[in-house]
Design an enzyme around this catalytic site. Structure first.
Site, short mmCIF file in Angstrom:
data_model
loop_
_atom_site.label_atom_id
_atom_site.label_comp_id
_atom_site.label_asym_id
_atom_site.label_seq_id
_atom_site.Cartn_x
_atom_site.Cartn_y
_atom_site.Cartn_z
N ASN A 1 42.63 4.72 -5.09
CA ASN A 1 41.70 3.59 -5.27
C ASN A 1 40.35 3.51 -4.77
OD1 ASN A 1 44.51 3.13 -5.52
ND2 ASN A 1 44.00 0.92 -5.40
N TYR B 1 39.42 4.86 -1.96
CA TYR B 1 39.25 4.89 -0.52
C TYR B 1 38.77 5.96 0.07
CZ TYR B 1 42.05 0.67 -1.05
OH TYR B 1 42.40 -0.70 -1.68
N ARG C 1 48.70 2.90 -17.23
CA ARG C 1 48.91 3.28 -18.60
C ARG C 1 47.90 2.60 -19.63
NH1 ARG C 1 54.80 1.55 -18.59
NH2 ARG C 1 53.94 0.29 -17.21
N GLY D 1 54.35 -3.44 -6.32
CA GLY D 1 53.15 -4.11 -5.49
C GLY D 1 52.97 -5.61 -5.92
N ARG D 2 52.13 -5.78 -6.77
CA ARG D 2 51.79 -7.26 -7.15
C ARG D 2 52.90 -8.23 -7.27
NH1 ARG D 2 48.02 -4.20 -9.37
NH2 ARG D 2 48.78 -4.60 -11.30
#
Length: 180
Positions: free
Chosen positions: A7, A9, A96, A146-147
């Protein structure tokens, strides 16, 4: 424990040649750009055990301007090095083309899978059916969420019962009370 090296980071910035402009032993060649990732992963493995250490990478897209000129070579090299360390698992934020949140600009999961000697976990926009298909076809050893978990704290129960899922609304993530 998991090292979040994706991401855009800090670790991801060291990995990719667009953001890593260093001229010391942490910049330049892929081997040098992998150095921080491998040193931090080794420190975690030394503290917790390699069998309790995981790493998350994001090979299928260039998040927030963090780009590499040869992402396949980079992420295959990273995968091989991490596999040699015998970490617990490698997790890919595996967007994807059909992903709703940051669709993939390329598909490197097959190359990473081939290079991986250990368990591979995929994440991002998987539902029950496509997750099952990825597992059945050997594309991944596990799927993480996650979300969907943030929006559905009872996600396993909902998936098992075929119940409808709440849509993830990032503006309410981590908001106290019933809205968050």
């Amino acid at each position: 424990m998991q090292l979040h090296a994706s991401n855009s980071y800090l670790i991801d910035q060291f990995l990719r040649d667009s953001t890593n402009r260093r001229t010391d032993r942490y910049g330049g060649s892929i081997d040098n750009r992998l150095r921080l990732l491998l040193e931090v992963t080794q420190a975690l493995a030394d503290a917790a055990g390699a069998d309790r250490t995981a790493v998350r990478l994001f090979p299928n897209d260039d998040a927030q301007g963090c780009v590499d000129s040869d992402p396949e070579q980079l992420f295959v090299a990273a995968t091989k090095a991490l596999s040699d360390m015998k970490i617990a698992f490698l997790e890919l934020r595996a967007a994807r083309p059909e992903s709703a949140f940051r669709p993939a600009s390329r598909q490197l999961v097959p190359a990473v899978r081939k290079a991986s000697k250990g368990p591979l976990v995929l994440n991002q926009d998987y539902g029950l059916d496509d997750a099952g298909e990825a597992l059945a076809n050997g594309v991944a050893d596990a799927i993480s969420y996650g979300r969907p978990f943030i929006a559905n704290p009872d996600l396993p129960k909902r998936l098992a019962n075929g119940a409808a899922l709440n849509s993830a609304n990032a503006s309410t993530f981590y908001t106290p009370g019933p809205v968050g």
